[in-house]
Design a protein around this motif. Structure first.
Motif, PDB file in Angstrom:
ATOM      1  N   GLN A 182     -38.974 -82.660 -85.489  1.00  0.00           N
ATOM      2  CA  GLN A 182     -39.271 -81.354 -86.071  1.00  0.00           C
ATOM      3  C   GLN A 182     -40.775 -81.166 -86.137  1.00  0.00           C
ATOM      4  N   VAL A 183     -41.211 -79.946 -85.822  1.00  0.00           N
ATOM      5  CA  VAL A 183     -42.633 -79.637 -85.789  1.00  0.00           C
ATOM      6  C   VAL A 183     -42.987 -78.724 -86.954  1.00  0.00           C
ATOM      7  N   GLN A 184     -44.142 -78.944 -87.519  1.00  0.00           N
ATOM      8  CA  GLN A 184     -44.609 -78.128 -88.638  1.00  0.00           C
ATOM      9  C   GLN A 184     -46.063 -77.764 -88.440  1.00  0.00           C
ATOM     10  N   LEU A 185     -46.405 -76.544 -88.774  1.00  0.00           N
ATOM     11  CA  LEU A 185     -47.801 -76.089 -88.782  1.00  0.00           C
ATOM     12  C   LEU A 185     -48.186 -75.829 -90.226  1.00  0.00           C
ATOM     13  N   VAL A 186     -49.248 -76.481 -90.659  1.00  0.00           N
ATOM     14  CA  VAL A 186     -49.695 -76.330 -92.036  1.00  0.00           C
ATOM     15  C   VAL A 186     -51.112 -75.769 -92.038  1.00  0.00           C
ATOM     16  N   GLU A 187     -51.248 -74.616 -92.662  1.00  0.00           N
ATOM     17  CA  GLU A 187     -52.536 -73.932 -92.712  1.00  0.00           C
ATOM     18  C   GLU A 187     -53.246 -74.244 -94.013  1.00  0.00           C
ATOM     19  N   SER A 188     -54.559 -74.145 -93.959  1.00  0.00           N
ATOM     20  CA  SER A 188     -55.372 -74.264 -95.163  1.00  0.00           C
ATOM     21  C   SER A 188     -56.589 -73.379 -95.008  1.00  0.00           C
ATOM     22  N   GLY A 189     -57.208 -73.083 -96.130  1.00  0.00           N
ATOM     23  CA  GLY A 189     -58.348 -72.179 -96.137  1.00  0.00           C
ATOM     24  C   GLY A 189     -57.905 -70.810 -96.619  1.00  0.00           C
ATOM     25  N   GLY A 190     -58.704 -69.831 -96.325  1.00  0.00           N
ATOM     26  CA  GLY A 190     -58.396 -68.503 -96.807  1.00  0.00           C
ATOM     27  C   GLY A 190     -58.879 -68.313 -98.224  1.00  0.00           C
ATOM     28  N   GLY A 191     -58.593 -67.136 -98.767  1.00  0.00           N
ATOM     29  CA  GLY A 191     -59.017 -66.830-100.131  1.00  0.00           C
ATOM     30  C   GLY A 191     -59.711 -65.488-100.216  1.00  0.00           C
ATOM     31  N   LEU A 192     -60.521 -65.346-101.234  1.00  0.00           N
ATOM     32  CA  LEU A 192     -61.219 -64.090-101.502  1.00  0.00           C
ATOM     33  C   LEU A 192     -62.695 -64.242-101.204  1.00  0.00           C
ATOM     34  N   VAL A 193     -63.259 -63.277-100.486  1.00  0.00           N
ATOM     35  CA  VAL A 193     -64.673 -63.315-100.129  1.00  0.00           C
ATOM     36  C   VAL A 193     -65.215 -61.881-100.126  1.00  0.00           C
ATOM     37  N   GLN A 194     -66.484 -61.751-100.391  1.00  0.00           N
ATOM     38  CA  GLN A 194     -67.109 -60.427-100.349  1.00  0.00           C
ATOM     39  C   GLN A 194     -67.423 -60.030 -98.910  1.00  0.00           C
ATOM     40  N   ALA A 195     -67.485 -58.753 -98.673  1.00  0.00           N
ATOM     41  CA  ALA A 195     -67.851 -58.251 -97.351  1.00  0.00           C
ATOM     42  C   ALA A 195     -69.188 -58.842 -96.924  1.00  0.00           C
ATOM     43  N   GLY A 196     -69.237 -59.245 -95.653  1.00  0.00           N
ATOM     44  CA  GLY A 196     -70.434 -59.881 -95.138  1.00  0.00           C
ATOM     45  C   GLY A 196     -70.420 -61.383 -95.253  1.00  0.00           C
ATOM     46  N   SER A 213     -47.094 -82.427 -76.412  1.00  0.00           N
ATOM     47  CA  SER A 213     -48.312 -81.731 -76.009  1.00  0.00           C
ATOM     48  C   SER A 213     -48.335 -80.339 -76.632  1.00  0.00           C
ATOM     49  N   ILE A 214     -49.545 -79.802 -76.762  1.00  0.00           N
ATOM     50  CA  ILE A 214     -49.736 -78.461 -77.286  1.00  0.00           C
ATOM     51  C   ILE A 214     -50.494 -77.653 -76.250  1.00  0.00           C
ATOM     52  N   ARG A 215     -49.938 -76.519 -75.878  1.00  0.00           N
ATOM     53  CA  ARG A 215     -50.565 -75.710 -74.854  1.00  0.00           C
ATOM     54  C   ARG A 215     -51.573 -74.757 -75.503  1.00  0.00           C
ATOM     55  N   VAL A 216     -51.160 -73.617 -75.933  1.00  0.00           N
ATOM     56  CA  VAL A 216     -52.047 -72.638 -76.558  1.00  0.00           C
ATOM     57  C   VAL A 216     -51.896 -72.687 -78.078  1.00  0.00           C
ATOM     58  N   MET A 217     -53.007 -72.609 -78.768  1.00  0.00           N
ATOM     59  CA  MET A 217     -53.011 -72.474 -80.224  1.00  0.00           C
ATOM     60  C   MET A 217     -53.750 -71.188 -80.563  1.00  0.00           C
ATOM     61  N   GLY A 218     -53.371 -70.563 -81.642  1.00  0.00           N
ATOM     62  CA  GLY A 218     -54.024 -69.307 -81.957  1.00  0.00           C
ATOM     63  C   GLY A 218     -53.817 -68.856 -83.377  1.00  0.00           C
ATOM     64  N   TRP A 219     -54.476 -67.756 -83.672  1.00  0.00           N
ATOM     65  CA  TRP A 219     -54.373 -67.115 -84.981  1.00  0.00           C
ATOM     66  C   TRP A 219     -53.970 -65.662 -84.802  1.00  0.00           C
ATOM     67  N   TYR A 220     -53.068 -65.227 -85.649  1.00  0.00           N
ATOM     68  CA  TYR A 220     -52.635 -63.842 -85.720  1.00  0.00           C
ATOM     69  C   TYR A 220     -52.800 -63.394 -87.161  1.00  0.00           C
ATOM     70  N   ARG A 221     -52.788 -62.088 -87.374  1.00  0.00           N
ATOM     71  CA  ARG A 221     -52.876 -61.595 -88.748  1.00  0.00           C
ATOM     72  C   ARG A 221     -52.004 -60.363 -88.918  1.00  0.00           C
ATOM     73  N   SER A 278     -42.023 -80.759 -77.491  1.00  0.00           N
ATOM     74  CA  SER A 278     -41.560 -81.983 -78.127  1.00  0.00           C
ATOM     75  C   SER A 278     -40.842 -82.883 -77.119  1.00  0.00           C
ATOM     76  N   SER A 279     -40.093 -82.248 -76.216  1.00  0.00           N
ATOM     77  CA  SER A 279     -39.375 -83.036 -75.209  1.00  0.00           C
ATOM     78  C   SER A 279     -39.579 -82.432 -73.827  1.00  0.00           C
ATOM     79  N   TRP A 280     -38.699 -81.467 -73.440  1.00  0.00           N
ATOM     80  CA  TRP A 280     -38.728 -80.970 -72.075  1.00  0.00           C
ATOM     81  C   TRP A 280     -39.356 -79.593 -71.915  1.00  0.00           C
ATOM     82  N   TYR A 281     -39.446 -78.831 -72.978  1.00  0.00           N
ATOM     83  CA  TYR A 281     -39.918 -77.462 -72.841  1.00  0.00           C
ATOM     84  C   TYR A 281     -40.787 -77.094 -74.037  1.00  0.00           C
ATOM     85  N   TYR A 282     -41.550 -76.006 -73.842  1.00  0.00           N
ATOM     86  CA  TYR A 282     -42.434 -75.532 -74.907  1.00  0.00           C
ATOM     87  C   TYR A 282     -41.710 -74.520 -75.788  1.00  0.00           C
ATOM     88  N   SER A 283     -42.000 -74.575 -77.075  1.00  0.00           N
ATOM     89  CA  SER A 283     -41.487 -73.611 -78.041  1.00  0.00           C
ATOM     90  C   SER A 283     -42.640 -73.081 -78.880  1.00  0.00           C
TER      91      SER A 283
END
Length: 119
Positions: A1-15, A30-38, A101-106
């Motif tokens: 089983q694969v898990q992605l755990v994020e950290s960071g974020g919070g409140l910040v002023q403009a700039g 193996s990991i092919r593409v990694m990215g961020w969405y919002r 994890s085995s034969w194909y990417y998810s």
């Protein structure tokens, strides 16, 4: 089983600046593409930035020149450094990765982390 755990974020002023990280763990060959969405309230999820295993990057026009994506392949971790933040950057940020994890990417998603930019 694969898990992605994020950290960071919070409140910040403009700039201001903020950093996010996302570590993949579990059965990973193996990991092919990694990215961020919002996703802002009432809006669809949108691409922020992606990075391939060799390090090629792609950015949304709205963040070019302000955000930097990077990854540490040895740690299965992707980072997003955000500078010159604007109120319109306020959203839940999600990590995404194409993992074999085995034969194909998810596709896998993190749980999301809130970024709030105050004006």
């Amino acid at each position: 089983q694969v898990q992605l755990v994020e950290s960071g974020g919070g409140l910040v002023q403009a700039g201001g600046s903020l950093g996010l990280s996302c570590a993949a763990s579990g059965s990973i060959a193996s990991i092919r593409v990694m990215g961020w969405y919002r996703q802002a309230p009432g809006k669809q999820r949108e691409l922020v930035a992606t990075i391939t295993s060799p390090g090629s990057t792609n950015y949304a026009d709205s963040v070019k020149g302000r955000f930097t994506i990077s990854r540490d392949n040895a740690k299965n971790t992707v980072y997003l450094h955000m500078n010159s933040l604007k109120p319109e950057d306020t959203a839940v940020y999600y990590c995404n990765a194409e993992i074999r994890s085995s034969w194909y990417y998810s596709q896998y998603w993190g749980q999301g982390t809130q970024v709030t930019v105050s004006s």
